[in-house]
Design a protein around this motif. Structure first.
Motif, PDB file in Angstrom:
ATOM      1  N   UNK A  73       0.834  -1.205   0.000  1.00  0.00           N
ATOM      2  CA  UNK A  73       0.000   0.000   0.000  1.00  0.00           C
ATOM      3  C   UNK A  73       0.870   1.257   0.000  1.00  0.00           C
ATOM      4  N   UNK A  74       1.957   1.257   0.787  1.00  0.00           N
ATOM      5  CA  UNK A  74       2.861   2.419   0.804  1.00  0.00           C
ATOM      6  C   UNK A  74       3.474   2.638  -0.580  1.00  0.00           C
ATOM      7  N   UNK A  75       3.806   1.551  -1.268  1.00  0.00           N
ATOM      8  CA  UNK A  75       4.344   1.656  -2.632  1.00  0.00           C
ATOM      9  C   UNK A  75       3.293   2.254  -3.558  1.00  0.00           C
ATOM     10  N   UNK A  76       2.042   1.812  -3.434  1.00  0.00           N
ATOM     11  CA  UNK A  76       0.955   2.345  -4.254  1.00  0.00           C
ATOM     12  C   UNK A  76       0.776   3.850  -4.011  1.00  0.00           C
ATOM     13  N   UNK A  77       0.874   4.279  -2.757  1.00  0.00           N
ATOM     14  CA  UNK A  77       0.756   5.707  -2.442  1.00  0.00           C
ATOM     15  C   UNK A  77       1.880   6.477  -3.125  1.00  0.00           C
ATOM     16  N   UNK A  78       3.109   5.968  -3.021  1.00  0.00           N
ATOM     17  CA  UNK A  78       4.249   6.634  -3.688  1.00  0.00           C
ATOM     18  C   UNK A  78       4.018   6.747  -5.187  1.00  0.00           C
ATOM     19  N   UNK A  79       3.517   5.661  -5.795  1.00  0.00           N
ATOM     20  CA  UNK A  79       3.265   5.664  -7.241  1.00  0.00           C
ATOM     21  C   UNK A  79       2.196   6.687  -7.606  1.00  0.00           C
ATOM     22  N   UNK A  80       1.140   6.783  -6.803  1.00  0.00           N
ATOM     23  CA  UNK A  80       0.079   7.745  -7.102  1.00  0.00           C
ATOM     24  C   UNK A  80       0.544   9.185  -6.897  1.00  0.00           C
ATOM     25  N   UNK A  81       1.383   9.417  -5.894  1.00  0.00           N
ATOM     26  CA  UNK A  81       1.950  10.759  -5.720  1.00  0.00           C
ATOM     27  C   UNK A  81       2.833  11.122  -6.907  1.00  0.00           C
ATOM     28  N   UNK A  82       3.627  10.154  -7.385  1.00  0.00           N
ATOM     29  CA  UNK A  82       4.497  10.383  -8.548  1.00  0.00           C
ATOM     30  C   UNK A  82       3.665  10.613  -9.803  1.00  0.00           C
ATOM     31  N   UNK A  83       2.586   9.857  -9.951  1.00  0.00           N
ATOM     32  CA  UNK A  83       1.700  10.004 -11.102  1.00  0.00           C
ATOM     33  C   UNK A  83       1.169  11.436 -11.208  1.00  0.00           C
ATOM     34  N   UNK A  84       0.908  12.047 -10.055  1.00  0.00           N
ATOM     35  CA  UNK A  84       0.388  13.415 -10.020  1.00  0.00           C
ATOM     36  C   UNK A  84       1.496  14.461  -9.909  1.00  0.00           C
ATOM     37  N   UNK A  85       2.733  14.017  -9.731  1.00  0.00           N
ATOM     38  CA  UNK A  85       3.858  14.944  -9.622  1.00  0.00           C
ATOM     39  C   UNK A  85       3.890  15.713  -8.317  1.00  0.00           C
ATOM     40  N   UNK A  86       3.423  15.095  -7.230  1.00  0.00           N
ATOM     41  CA  UNK A  86       3.357  15.804  -5.943  1.00  0.00           C
ATOM     42  C   UNK A  86       4.103  15.056  -4.834  1.00  0.00           C
ATOM     43  N   UNK A  87       5.136  14.328  -5.197  1.00  0.00           N
ATOM     44  CA  UNK A  87       5.891  13.585  -4.186  1.00  0.00           C
ATOM     45  C   UNK A  87       6.444  14.515  -3.104  1.00  0.00           C
ATOM     46  N   UNK A  88       6.860  15.715  -3.477  1.00  0.00           N
ATOM     47  CA  UNK A  88       7.457  16.646  -2.525  1.00  0.00           C
ATOM     48  C   UNK A  88       6.437  17.261  -1.575  1.00  0.00           C
ATOM     49  N   UNK A  89       5.149  17.151  -1.874  1.00  0.00           N
ATOM     50  CA  UNK A  89       4.100  17.730  -1.032  1.00  0.00           C
ATOM     51  C   UNK A  89       3.638  16.796   0.072  1.00  0.00           C
ATOM     52  N   UNK A  90       4.101  15.557   0.020  1.00  0.00           N
ATOM     53  CA  UNK A  90       3.625  14.559   0.973  1.00  0.00           C
ATOM     54  C   UNK A  90       4.795  13.798   1.578  1.00  0.00           C
ATOM     55  N   UNK A  91       4.564  13.342   2.764  1.00  0.00           N
ATOM     56  CA  UNK A  91       5.531  12.495   3.450  1.00  0.00           C
ATOM     57  C   UNK A  91       4.843  11.185   3.776  1.00  0.00           C
TER      58      UNK A  91
END
Length: 182
Positions: A73-91
């Motif tokens: 699930x944590x990997x899926x969250x990372x992938x979805x954040x990357x898909x939207x280009x907002x990895x830096x907005x979330x921890x």
């Protein structure tokens, strides 16, 4: 699964595939954020797919911390954040909720305006232990709204230490209990 409103409105998130997670429905997320409105700091405990936290970012949250101890699930969250280009907005904290709360408290960061928790419905003890931990926590801003998603047939306490339930909304088989410090 899709983002309901905000910057990423109508964007689809990667699906769950083989993960055994019950995501918060689109309709319940829409209802939740219609009540909350735009927010500042958002903590998503038992994040599952991350859809609730990502929705918060889409609707203007300045900062989002997501807590999920399942690696897939944590990997899926990372992938979805990357898909939207907002990895830096979330921890993402790949920890169980109680350890994540302890870590965040030890970091002495700014408190959260919104805290959402959605343990697996079958883990009823998680509600009590996490609510008790948060009730004593420095993570809650004075005006913090704490929301627990749960099975509608499972009633959460009206008061728990400093926490006071001010609303319980039922939709389908789910319910959202809203708490404030009081």
């Amino acid at each position: 699964m899709r983002i309901i409103a905000g910057t990423f409105r109508s964007r689809h998130l990667k699906p769950l595939k083989k993960l055994r997670i019950r995501p918060t429905s689109d309709m319940l997320r829409e209802t939740l954020f219609n009540i909350l409105g735009p927010g500042a700091r958002f903590l998503d405990l038992f994040a599952g797919t991350g859809a609730v936290g990502i929705e918060a970012l889409s609707r203007g949250a300045s900062d989002m911390v997501t807590v999920e101890n399942d690696r897939g699930a944590a990997r899926l969250i990372r992938e979805n954040l990357a898909l939207l280009g907002i990895e830096q907005s979330a921890r993402i904290l790949p920890l169980d909720a109680l350890n994540a709360i302890a870590r965040l408290e030890s970091e002495r960061g700014a408190p959260f305006e919104f805290i959402f928790l959605d343990p697996p419905y079958a883990n009823q003890r998680d509600y009590h232990s996490v609510l008790c931990s948060l009730e004593k926590s420095s993570l809650l801003a004075d005006s913090c709204i704490l929301i627990a998603e749960h099975r509608k047939t499972f009633a959460l306490p009206a008061t728990l230490g400093r926490l006071r339930q001010f609303r319980c909304l039922k939709q389908g088989d789910a319910a959202l209990s809203f708490y404030k410090l009081g």
